[in-house]
Design a protein around this motif. Structure first.
Motif, mmCIF file in Angstrom:
data_model
loop_
_atom_site.group_PDB
_atom_site.id
_atom_site.type_symbol
_atom_site.label_atom_id
_atom_site.label_comp_id
_atom_site.label_asym_id
_atom_site.label_seq_id
_atom_site.Cartn_x
_atom_site.Cartn_y
_atom_site.Cartn_z
ATOM 1 N N ALA A 203 0.790 -1.147 0.056
ATOM 2 C CA ALA A 203 -0.111 -0.087 -0.016
ATOM 3 C C ALA A 203 0.944 1.408 0.065
ATOM 4 C CB ALA A 203 -0.984 0.033 1.132
ATOM 5 N N GLY A 204 2.239 1.301 -0.560
ATOM 6 C CA GLY A 204 2.988 2.458 -0.636
ATOM 7 C C GLY A 204 2.946 3.170 0.677
ATOM 8 N N PRO A 205 2.835 4.528 0.581
ATOM 9 C CA PRO A 205 3.177 5.168 1.811
ATOM 10 C C PRO A 205 1.980 4.904 2.870
ATOM 11 C CG PRO A 205 2.627 6.709 0.106
ATOM 12 C CD PRO A 205 2.665 5.173 -0.518
ATOM 13 N N TRP A 206 0.981 4.207 2.585
ATOM 14 C CA TRP A 206 -0.134 3.980 3.447
ATOM 15 C C TRP A 206 0.080 2.692 4.159
ATOM 16 C CZ3 TRP A 206 -0.626 6.087 -1.546
ATOM 17 C CH2 TRP A 206 -0.849 7.363 -1.616
ATOM 18 N N THR A 207 1.076 1.902 3.610
ATOM 19 C CA THR A 207 1.474 0.730 4.596
ATOM 20 C C THR A 207 1.457 0.943 5.906
ATOM 21 O OG1 THR A 207 2.353 0.052 2.262
ATOM 22 C CG2 THR A 207 2.819 -1.185 4.485
ATOM 23 N N PRO A 208 2.288 1.688 6.567
ATOM 24 C CA PRO A 208 2.499 2.008 7.895
ATOM 25 C C PRO A 208 1.058 2.058 8.657
ATOM 26 C CG PRO A 208 4.099 3.433 6.786
ATOM 27 C CD PRO A 208 3.093 2.913 5.798
ATOM 28 N N ALA A 209 0.100 2.806 8.280
ATOM 29 C CA ALA A 209 -1.011 2.689 8.910
ATOM 30 C C ALA A 209 -1.761 1.460 9.179
ATOM 31 C CB ALA A 209 -2.144 3.616 8.057
ATOM 32 N N LEU A 210 -1.525 0.320 8.148
ATOM 33 C CA LEU A 210 -2.094 -0.770 8.247
ATOM 34 C C LEU A 210 -1.145 -1.839 9.240
ATOM 35 C CD1 LEU A 210 -2.999 -1.558 4.552
ATOM 36 C CD2 LEU A 210 -4.588 -1.591 6.592
ATOM 37 N N LEU A 211 0.362 -1.460 9.050
ATOM 38 C CA LEU A 211 1.245 -2.192 10.219
ATOM 39 C C LEU A 211 0.914 -1.727 11.632
ATOM 40 C CD1 LEU A 211 4.384 -1.348 8.140
ATOM 41 C CD2 LEU A 211 3.300 -3.807 8.476
ATOM 42 N N ARG A 212 0.581 -0.505 11.802
ATOM 43 C CA ARG A 212 0.324 -0.174 13.348
ATOM 44 C C ARG A 212 -0.953 -0.796 13.699
ATOM 45 N NH1 ARG A 212 1.937 5.020 11.244
ATOM 46 N NH2 ARG A 212 -0.050 5.733 10.791
ATOM 47 N N ARG A 213 -1.755 -1.094 12.977
ATOM 48 C CA ARG A 213 -3.043 -2.014 13.417
ATOM 49 C C ARG A 213 -2.613 -3.203 14.044
ATOM 50 N NH1 ARG A 213 -7.475 0.923 12.957
ATOM 51 N NH2 ARG A 213 -8.373 -0.933 14.050
ATOM 52 N N LEU A 218 7.076 -0.012 10.970
ATOM 53 C CA LEU A 218 8.352 0.118 10.261
ATOM 54 C C LEU A 218 8.784 1.571 10.011
ATOM 55 C CD1 LEU A 218 7.917 -3.061 7.786
ATOM 56 C CD2 LEU A 218 9.586 -2.710 9.628
ATOM 57 N N PRO A 219 10.063 1.802 9.757
ATOM 58 C CA PRO A 219 10.363 3.179 9.548
ATOM 59 C C PRO A 219 10.336 3.583 7.956
ATOM 60 C CG PRO A 219 12.270 1.950 9.810
ATOM 61 C CD PRO A 219 11.021 0.960 10.144
ATOM 62 N N ILE A 220 8.958 3.838 7.690
ATOM 63 C CA ILE A 220 8.562 4.102 6.368
ATOM 64 C C ILE A 220 7.743 5.347 6.536
ATOM 65 C CG2 ILE A 220 7.039 3.560 4.245
ATOM 66 C CD1 ILE A 220 7.639 0.469 5.055
ATOM 67 N N TRP A 305 2.703 17.403 -12.109
ATOM 68 C CA TRP A 305 1.776 16.498 -11.409
ATOM 69 C C TRP A 305 2.694 16.135 -10.378
ATOM 70 C CZ3 TRP A 305 3.588 15.216 -16.060
ATOM 71 C CH2 TRP A 305 4.360 14.292 -16.158
ATOM 72 N N VAL A 306 2.186 15.306 -9.178
ATOM 73 C CA VAL A 306 3.055 14.973 -8.259
ATOM 74 C C VAL A 306 2.206 13.671 -7.660
ATOM 75 C CG1 VAL A 306 3.398 17.226 -7.066
ATOM 76 C CG2 VAL A 306 1.328 16.439 -6.907
ATOM 77 N N GLY A 307 3.111 12.965 -6.560
ATOM 78 C CA GLY A 307 2.636 11.539 -6.259
ATOM 79 C C GLY A 307 3.285 11.349 -4.951
ATOM 80 N N TRP A 308 2.688 10.715 -4.069
ATOM 81 C CA TRP A 308 3.238 10.316 -2.984
ATOM 82 C C TRP A 308 3.934 9.095 -2.901
ATOM 83 C CZ3 TRP A 308 3.733 13.489 0.979
ATOM 84 C CH2 TRP A 308 2.711 14.533 1.133
ATOM 85 N N GLU A 309 5.195 8.994 -2.617
ATOM 86 C CA GLU A 309 6.151 7.588 -2.614
ATOM 87 C C GLU A 309 6.274 7.319 -0.979
ATOM 88 O OE1 GLU A 309 6.879 4.971 -3.773
ATOM 89 O OE2 GLU A 309 9.140 5.107 -4.476
ATOM 90 N N SER A 310 6.648 6.067 -0.734
ATOM 91 C CA SER A 310 6.929 5.788 0.462
ATOM 92 C C SER A 310 8.627 5.504 0.481
ATOM 93 C CB SER A 310 6.240 4.335 0.785
ATOM 94 O OG SER A 310 6.797 3.335 -0.134
ATOM 95 N N PHE A 311 9.067 6.417 1.481
ATOM 96 C CA PHE A 311 10.405 6.333 1.628
ATOM 97 C C PHE A 311 10.733 5.428 3.101
ATOM 98 C CE2 PHE A 311 10.077 9.806 -0.910
ATOM 99 C CZ PHE A 311 10.900 9.939 -1.886
ATOM 100 N N SER A 312 11.899 4.576 2.910
ATOM 101 C CA SER A 312 12.323 3.707 4.066
ATOM 102 C C SER A 312 13.569 4.521 4.636
ATOM 103 C CB SER A 312 12.647 2.476 3.939
ATOM 104 O OG SER A 312 13.988 2.378 3.370
ATOM 105 N N GLU A 313 13.760 3.993 5.934
ATOM 106 C CA GLU A 313 14.852 4.724 6.528
ATOM 107 C C GLU A 313 16.406 4.706 6.004
ATOM 108 O OE1 GLU A 313 16.116 3.086 10.800
ATOM 109 O OE2 GLU A 313 14.891 5.089 11.075
ATOM 110 N N PHE A 334 9.757 1.876 -1.360
ATOM 111 C CA PHE A 334 10.756 1.925 -2.803
ATOM 112 C C PHE A 334 11.417 3.147 -2.927
ATOM 113 C CE2 PHE A 334 8.054 -1.893 -2.885
ATOM 114 C CZ PHE A 334 8.843 -2.713 -3.543
ATOM 115 N N SER A 335 11.364 4.200 -2.126
ATOM 116 C CA SER A 335 12.193 5.443 -1.962
ATOM 117 C C SER A 335 12.572 6.063 -3.344
ATOM 118 C CB SER A 335 13.383 4.681 -1.272
ATOM 119 O OG SER A 335 13.050 4.387 0.123
ATOM 120 N N GLY A 336 11.472 6.245 -4.185
ATOM 121 C CA GLY A 336 11.703 6.946 -5.508
ATOM 122 C C GLY A 336 12.231 6.206 -6.505
#
Ligand SMILES: Cc1cc2nc3c(=O)[nH]c(=O)nc-3n(C[C@H](O)[C@H](O)[C@H](O)COP(=O)(O)OP(=O)(O)OC[C@H]3O[C@@H](n4cnc5c(N)ncnc54)[C@H](O)[C@@H]3O)c2cc1C
Ligand code: FES
Lengths: 376, 122
Positions: A203-213, A218-220, A305-313, A334-336
């Protein structure tokens, strides 16, 4: 909802590629996305579409090499025109003092198996790209790098997954993971629970919200990246160009537009899947384009245009089974630079989910590498 | 485009046949989806000419409901790169710039190859 073997959460290019590989192997898979992919403001909808092997560190190189092997025949495999072009990429320098470092980088990449990468002088590069600035003194050249259309690729994987029996659920957000006895049993959706034996979180940058549940942080983090494109122009640039220290990736897509990225930021609210263009980013990025190819000065920009990417530590993807709970695999962060890797990530993650063994290409990328990020 | 085909988006040279085929093949429902997959509406005029034709194509394909306008992206009028670039060097770096080091991998440990400032991500 009818039970399946695997639920893939997120139908971006990564989740779609994973679902495709699972369906191809005969696994019963459901692909869920909260939106109608490729969704607005997501990385897979906004991506620059670069398919690059050079400038990858060890952990990612094997995946990148495997990905480009798959890319070679991907269009016929998926029966889709992905606008894939394998016309090379140059990463340029304008400062001779950078040459030793550039040489070392090329040497290391050749040792890591990328035999296609080599040092090219300025004039050599100008033979390939006649309009390249006279300031460019050298660059790394990799003839098997290239680019493809990210939207067609994302949709292409999802369609091919459906054609092989995957069930596709657009407009279906996964709200929670349901567990018992230390393993996942179902995902919760607005239409009720969808029972399954395995969940892949893509789920890209929305993955941590599910992980928290499920208590597995994870540091994303989300980061917003901006792009712009010109009007369609006659074909004149076939490779992808980068320029060390200047924030640019430049290509001309088959439709004729020059597509410009390079890490310039957009802004917005990822929680609301919302993002806006930053005008200063457009201006700064335009200046870099004109610096690299002065002949493009008069070419009009028609959209940004713009898009949200997930960046890890550590700016490397996080791919693997979560410790402490059976049946949950993550593929995010995937950090870009995840678009190019998607075909190989799909193949490797499908294999892990099916037989529980971690393929060599994924060994350095598991979530366990973040000490303290995952509870034991 | 074959000779029977009618141009739907002049700026991008996309024909009606290609648009209808994409709607059927991918089950498209909105103008924005048609735009993303065919390129129609992404040209110089930003869809001012062809947006109504996109909506009509969806209706002709039997798509019920509101196809929505294609999303309009800045800049609303085409701006030459050099005009955008003028004076840009003097602007402060926009917050959140992702460094080349991050975006293009850590350059195998060679920080000399990545001269961007450290990322200051949102
Ligand atoms: C501007 C930009 C340029 C880039 N350029 C390149 C490049 O040139 N080369 C390269 O290799 N990479 C590039 N990248 C990176 C690459 O595009 C990404 O790494 C890749 O697209 C990530 O795909 P994903 O499927 O992991 O994430 P996403 O595309 O974010 O997909 C995640 C999906 O999950 C869905 N979702 C979220 N929450 C839920 C939920 N609770 N339930 C169900 N679904 C949910 C979202 O709607 C979304 O569709 C770029 C990225 C950006 C933003
Ligand atoms: S006619 Fe389609 S963008 Fe101009």
């Amino acid at each position: 909802m009818r039970a399946v073997d695997v639920v893939v959460v997120g139908a971006g290019v990564i989740g779609s590629a994973i679902a495709y590989n699972l369906a191809k192997a005969g696994v019963e898979v459901a692909l869920c996305d909260r939106a109608q992919p490729p969704a607005g403001a997501t990385a897979s909808g906004a991506s620059a579409g670069g398919v690059r092997q050079q400038n990858r560190i060890g952990a990612e190189m094997d995946l990148a090499l495997r990905a480009v092997e798959i890319w070679r025949d991907l269009e016929s495999e998926l029966e889709a025109d992905l606008l894939y072009r394998r016309d090379g990429m140059a990463i340029c320098i304008d400062d001779e003092t950078l040459l030793p470092a550039l040489r070392r980088r090329i040497e290391r990449e050749r040792e890591a198996g990328l035999t296609d990468v080599s040092l090219a002088g300025g004039d050599e590069l100008r033979r390939i790209v006649p309009d390249l600035s006279p300031e460019i003194v050298a660059g790394s050249w990799c003839g098997s790098d290239g680019h493809a259309d990210p939207i067609r690729t994302t949709v292409g994987f999802a369609r091919a997954a459906a054609a092989r029996g995957a069930s596709i659920h657009p407009g279906t957000p996964v709200l929670d993971l349901m567990r018992s006895g230390g393993r996942v049993r179902a995902v919760m959706t607005p239409e009720g629970p969808l029972p399954c034996r395995h969940v892949v979180l893509a789920a890209g940058p929305w993955t941590p919200a599910l992980l928290r549940r499920i208590g597995c942080p994870l540091p994303i983090r989300p980061g917003c990246l901006q792009m712009q494109a010109t009007a369609a122009m006659p074909a004149r640039l076939s490779p992808v160009l980068g320029w060390v220290g200047h924030g640019i990736s430049l290509k001309q897509v088959p439709g004729g537009a020059y597509v410009v990225g390079g890490g310039w930021p957009g802004r917005g609210e990822p929680e609301r899947y919302q993002a806006d263009v930053i005008p200063e980013s457009m201006r700064k990025s335009a200046a870099v384009v004109v610096g690299l190819i002065p002949a493009l000065a008069g070419v009009p920009v028609v959209r940004a245009w713009v898009g949200w990417e997930s960046f890890s530590e550590d700016d490397q993807p996080v791919i693997g089974a979560l410790p402490g709970i059976e049946g949950v695999t993550v593929a995010a962060g995937f950090s870009g630079h995840g678009f190019a890797l998607a075909p190989a990530v799909g193949e490797a993650v499908a294999r892990t989910v099916m037989d529980g063994r971690v393929p060599d290409v994924l060994k350095p990328l598991g979530p366990q590498r973040f000490a303290g990020g995952v509870p034991a | 485009m074959d000779s029977e085909d009618v141009v739907l988006c002049r700026c991008q040279g996309v024909g009606t046949d290609a648009v209808m085929a994409a709607i059927a093949r991918h089950g498209l429902l909105t103008c924005d989806q048609v735009k993303k997959l065919t390129g129609a509406g992404m040209g110089w005029c930003q869809g001012r000419t062809c947006a109504p034709l996109l909506a009509a194509a969806l209706a002709a394909a039997g798509v019920a409901g509101d196809p929505g306008p294609p999303r309009v992206r800045p800049p609303l009028r085409p701006v030459p790169l050099a005009v955008l670039a003028a004076g840009a060097d003097a602007l402060p770096a926009p917050l959140g710039t992702v460094s080349a080091k991050v975006l293009w991998g850590r350059s195998s440990g060679d920080t000399t190859l990545t001269l961007e400032p450290e990322p200051d991500r949102p």
